[in-house]
Design a protein around this motif. Structure first.
Motif, PDB file in Angstrom:
ATOM      1  N   GLN A 198       0.835  -1.201   0.000  1.00  0.00           N
ATOM      2  CA  GLN A 198       0.000   0.000   0.000  1.00  0.00           C
ATOM      3  C   GLN A 198       0.872   1.254   0.000  1.00  0.00           C
ATOM      4  O   GLN A 198       0.608   2.210  -0.750  1.00  0.00           O
ATOM      5  CB  GLN A 198      -0.913   0.003   1.227  1.00  0.00           C
ATOM      6  CG  GLN A 198      -1.804   1.227   1.331  1.00  0.00           C
ATOM      7  CD  GLN A 198      -2.537   1.294   2.665  1.00  0.00           C
ATOM      8  OE1 GLN A 198      -2.270   0.517   3.595  1.00  0.00           O
ATOM      9  NE2 GLN A 198      -3.465   2.227   2.788  1.00  0.00           N
ATOM     10  N   ALA A 199       1.915   1.242   0.824  1.00  0.00           N
ATOM     11  CA  ALA A 199       2.820   2.390   0.893  1.00  0.00           C
ATOM     12  C   ALA A 199       3.520   2.618  -0.442  1.00  0.00           C
ATOM     13  O   ALA A 199       3.685   3.769  -0.889  1.00  0.00           O
ATOM     14  CB  ALA A 199       3.855   2.163   1.997  1.00  0.00           C
ATOM     15  N   LEU A 200       3.931   1.528  -1.100  1.00  0.00           N
ATOM     16  CA  LEU A 200       4.592   1.638  -2.398  1.00  0.00           C
ATOM     17  C   LEU A 200       3.673   2.300  -3.418  1.00  0.00           C
ATOM     18  O   LEU A 200       4.085   3.202  -4.164  1.00  0.00           O
ATOM     19  CB  LEU A 200       5.010   0.255  -2.885  1.00  0.00           C
ATOM     20  CG  LEU A 200       5.911   0.213  -4.114  1.00  0.00           C
ATOM     21  CD1 LEU A 200       7.331   0.598  -3.753  1.00  0.00           C
ATOM     22  CD2 LEU A 200       5.895  -1.188  -4.733  1.00  0.00           C
ATOM     23  N   ASP A 201       2.412   1.864  -3.455  1.00  0.00           N
ATOM     24  CA  ASP A 201       1.448   2.431  -4.401  1.00  0.00           C
ATOM     25  C   ASP A 201       1.201   3.914  -4.119  1.00  0.00           C
ATOM     26  O   ASP A 201       1.153   4.734  -5.045  1.00  0.00           O
ATOM     27  CB  ASP A 201       0.133   1.654  -4.338  1.00  0.00           C
ATOM     28  CG  ASP A 201       0.252   0.245  -4.898  1.00  0.00           C
ATOM     29  OD1 ASP A 201       1.236  -0.028  -5.625  1.00  0.00           O
ATOM     30  OD2 ASP A 201      -0.630  -0.593  -4.594  1.00  0.00           O
ATOM     31  N   LEU A 202       1.024   4.256  -2.839  1.00  0.00           N
ATOM     32  CA  LEU A 202       0.768   5.656  -2.483  1.00  0.00           C
ATOM     33  C   LEU A 202       1.981   6.536  -2.780  1.00  0.00           C
ATOM     34  O   LEU A 202       1.843   7.649  -3.298  1.00  0.00           O
ATOM     35  CB  LEU A 202       0.394   5.752  -1.004  1.00  0.00           C
ATOM     36  CG  LEU A 202      -1.011   5.289  -0.632  1.00  0.00           C
ATOM     37  CD1 LEU A 202      -1.134   5.130   0.880  1.00  0.00           C
ATOM     38  CD2 LEU A 202      -2.052   6.276  -1.146  1.00  0.00           C
ATOM     39  N   ALA A 203       3.168   6.031  -2.462  1.00  0.00           N
ATOM     40  CA  ALA A 203       4.380   6.815  -2.710  1.00  0.00           C
ATOM     41  C   ALA A 203       4.582   7.034  -4.203  1.00  0.00           C
ATOM     42  O   ALA A 203       5.022   8.110  -4.627  1.00  0.00           O
ATOM     43  CB  ALA A 203       5.586   6.108  -2.105  1.00  0.00           C
ATOM     44  N   SER A 204       4.244   6.028  -5.004  1.00  0.00           N
ATOM     45  CA  SER A 204       4.336   6.177  -6.454  1.00  0.00           C
ATOM     46  C   SER A 204       3.314   7.182  -6.960  1.00  0.00           C
ATOM     47  O   SER A 204       3.628   8.067  -7.771  1.00  0.00           O
ATOM     48  CB  SER A 204       4.134   4.821  -7.129  1.00  0.00           C
ATOM     49  OG  SER A 204       4.213   4.937  -8.534  1.00  0.00           O
ATOM     50  N   GLU A 205       2.094   7.067  -6.467  1.00  0.00           N
ATOM     51  CA  GLU A 205       1.023   7.965  -6.902  1.00  0.00           C
ATOM     52  C   GLU A 205       1.336   9.419  -6.580  1.00  0.00           C
ATOM     53  O   GLU A 205       1.047  10.319  -7.384  1.00  0.00           O
ATOM     54  CB  GLU A 205      -0.291   7.547  -6.219  1.00  0.00           C
ATOM     55  CG  GLU A 205      -1.475   8.436  -6.551  1.00  0.00           C
ATOM     56  CD  GLU A 205      -2.728   8.047  -5.780  1.00  0.00           C
ATOM     57  OE1 GLU A 205      -3.720   8.804  -5.868  1.00  0.00           O
ATOM     58  OE2 GLU A 205      -2.728   6.998  -5.094  1.00  0.00           O
ATOM     59  N   HIS A 206       1.935   9.655  -5.415  1.00  0.00           N
ATOM     60  CA  HIS A 206       2.168  11.026  -4.960  1.00  0.00           C
ATOM     61  C   HIS A 206       3.625  11.464  -5.108  1.00  0.00           C
ATOM     62  O   HIS A 206       4.002  12.525  -4.601  1.00  0.00           O
ATOM     63  CB  HIS A 206       1.698  11.171  -3.515  1.00  0.00           C
ATOM     64  CG  HIS A 206       0.239  10.900  -3.345  1.00  0.00           C
ATOM     65  ND1 HIS A 206      -0.738  11.750  -3.809  1.00  0.00           N
ATOM     66  CD2 HIS A 206      -0.419   9.838  -2.787  1.00  0.00           C
ATOM     67  CE1 HIS A 206      -1.931  11.248  -3.530  1.00  0.00           C
ATOM     68  NE2 HIS A 206      -1.767  10.095  -2.911  1.00  0.00           N
TER      69      HIS A 206
END
Length: 312
Positions: A198-206
């Motif tokens: 989840q953190a990887l996806d959010l960090a990529s998105e933002h």
């Protein structure tokens, strides 16, 4: 008006970069100069915070400690709960990275005691971050490393609530990364792995590259503990990506996990070199929050080396 505009630009830079930006130093210096001229207490607190953050991410702990104490002096003078929360978080953060867990825990608790989620707009406007979210996130780490999992998860729940109230991609990414890190610090890999994804996806998105790199390291750690090939290379790649963002802080756990994996696979000389990197950085920077873990690995390495010598 100039003071307000300069302060706002500093906050914007921090939000854009995701970390305190050295590009902001000339702006901060001008903010603090104007504060002294105008006697503007609040903006001095704000400027002190931003300068503190720059020194912290570069692991200049002595200067970060001095600025944290200055912020505490200003906050104790004003008795503003927002400023007390912020300044306590600053001081506690330095204590944490110096390995002073009990002092850090107590100061983070002081910060949390002065925090209200209703003040999130004040934190956003003045500082570009939510001090309560930070305090609870780091308190979660402290308690995880002190082997107090129930209290750590309670702090994580408060961090999540603050992130939800703050309601930005930055806050959501911070919360996911810090909860994932705490799970891995407690060796709760089954809990930590989905949080790291989840953190990887959010960090990529933002576009929060240092947190993206941290999530990569967490996932590689999980892969290593499952015995998957390539996990050490993946941890190293994540660590390289992390330091490439300009953040020097908080990388000891990665060196320790890489060394642990190398010990497990019998690559003892490489493991010793990895622990040397961690120790050299600790000695040069004063950042020793993961020192007990690396010391424990030194003992494991010595035993493994002795076993191999006796076999020969």
């Amino acid at each position: 008006d100039k003071l307000r505009l300069l302060s706002g630009r500093v906050s914007q830079l921090n939000q854009i970069r995701g970390i305190p930006s050295e590009d902001a130093i000339p702006l901060i210096d001008e903010v603090l100069r104007l504060c002294r001229v105008l006697g503007h207490h609040k903006k001095e607190v704000d400027g002190t915070l931003h300068l503190w953050g720059i020194h912290l991410v570069k692991v200049q702990l002595a200067e970060a400690a001095r600025l944290g104490q200055r912020a505490l002096t200003l906050a104790d003078r004003s008795q503003d709960p927002v400023e007390i929360c912020l300044a306590s978080t600053m001081a506690a953060n330095v204590a944490f990275y110096r390995g002073e867990y009990q002092a850090a825990r107590d100061m983070f608790k002081r910060a949390v005691a002065h925090y209200r989620t209703d003040d999130c707009d004040i934190y956003r406007e003045r500082f570009g971050l939510d001090a309560g979210m930070y305090a609870n996130g780091y308190l979660c780490w402290v308690l995880a490393l002190m082997d107090q999992p129930t209290l750590a998860m309670q702090a994580a729940d408060r961090m999540d609530a603050a992130a939800e109230a703050y309601d930005t991609g930055y806050a959501r990414t911070f919360s996911a990364v810090f909860r994932a890190a705490a799970a891995f610090f407690m060796d709760e890999i089954d809990l930590g792995e989905p949080l790291a994804r989840q953190a990887l996806d959010l960090a990529s998105e933002h576009d929060k590259r240092h947190w993206h790199a941290m999530a990569q390291i967490f996932l590689a750690r999980a892969a290593d503990l499952r015995g998957e090939d390539g996990a050490v290379d993946a941890m190293r790649a994540g660590l390289s990506a992390y330091t490439a963002t300009g953040v020097d802080l908080a990388r000891a756990y990665a060196h320790a996990w890489i060394a642990e994996a190398l010990i497990r696979s019998g690559e003892l000389e490489d493991a010793a070199r990895e622990l040397d990197l961690a120790d050299d950085f600790a000695h040069s920077s004063g950042e020793v929050y993961y020192a007990s873990e690396t010391l424990s690995l030194r003992g494991v390495l010595a035993r493994r080396s002795g076993q191999e010598t006796s076999v020969v």
